[in-house]
Design an enzyme around this catalytic site. Structure first.
Site, PDB file in Angstrom:
ATOM      1  N   CYS A   5     -18.679   5.234 103.773  1.00 16.00           N
ATOM      2  CA  CYS A   5     -19.666   6.306 103.698  1.00 16.00           C
ATOM      3  C   CYS A   5     -20.988   5.865 104.329  1.00 16.00           C
ATOM      4  CB  CYS A   5     -19.887   6.707 102.235  1.00 16.00           C
ATOM      5  SG  CYS A   5     -21.217   7.906 102.001  1.00 16.00           S
ATOM      6  N   CYS A   8     -23.836   5.702 101.743  1.00 13.09           N
ATOM      7  CA  CYS A   8     -23.718   4.530 100.876  1.00 13.09           C
ATOM      8  C   CYS A   8     -24.202   3.284 101.616  1.00 13.09           C
ATOM      9  CB  CYS A   8     -22.278   4.343 100.403  1.00 13.09           C
ATOM     10  SG  CYS A   8     -21.744   5.548  99.160  1.00 13.09           S
ATOM     11  N   HIS A 100     -26.377  15.234  99.050  1.00 15.76           N
ATOM     12  CA  HIS A 100     -27.747  14.904  99.447  1.00 15.76           C
ATOM     13  C   HIS A 100     -28.601  16.162  99.485  1.00 15.76           C
ATOM     14  CE1 HIS A 100     -25.460  15.725 103.131  1.00 15.76           C
ATOM     15  NE2 HIS A 100     -26.590  16.103 103.708  1.00 15.76           N
TER      16      HIS A 100
END
Length: 114
Positions: A5, A8, A100
């Site tokens: 990701c 991440c 997000h």
């Protein structure tokens, strides 16, 4: 954290980004393709794919994210209003599968969006 990701990787400081705020739960950084004079992304450090995959366990984290928006707006220098956007799923143009919030400001926005 998910290994593949992008967000991440940013939260783990493995991928360079212009971070403007960080604590133990969230990371906020400047968008690389800004759609307003101020455009930052707020991500949870916990990997959550989308609003469709949140669980009861995520309730406090999502509330915390919304609670922190006002602080981020001040920190980013946004004045006279702002927009908070969460794209969810393919039709909404969610390109990274990690929840997000886009926080945009310092320009006049039109309605309806998109």
């Amino acid at each position: 954290m998910a290994e593949d990701c992008l967000f991440c990787g940013i939260a783990n400081h493995e991928i360079p980004s212009e971070i403007i705020y960080e604590d133990d739960q969230i990371c906020v950084y400047k968008d690389i393709a800004p759609q307003a004079p101020v455009h930052v992304l707020m991500i949870p450090k916990k990997h959550i794919e989308s609003l469709d995959t949140v669980t009861e366990e995520d309730r406090d984290l999502l509330g915390y994210m919304l609670f922190k928006v006002k602080d981020i707006v001040k920190l980013a220098g946004i004045e006279n209003g702002y927009r908070v956007v969460s794209n969810n799923g393919e039709n909404a143009q969610q390109t990274v599968k990690h929840i997000h919030l886009h926080i945009l400001g310092n320009r006049k926005f039109s309605w309806p969006p998109g």
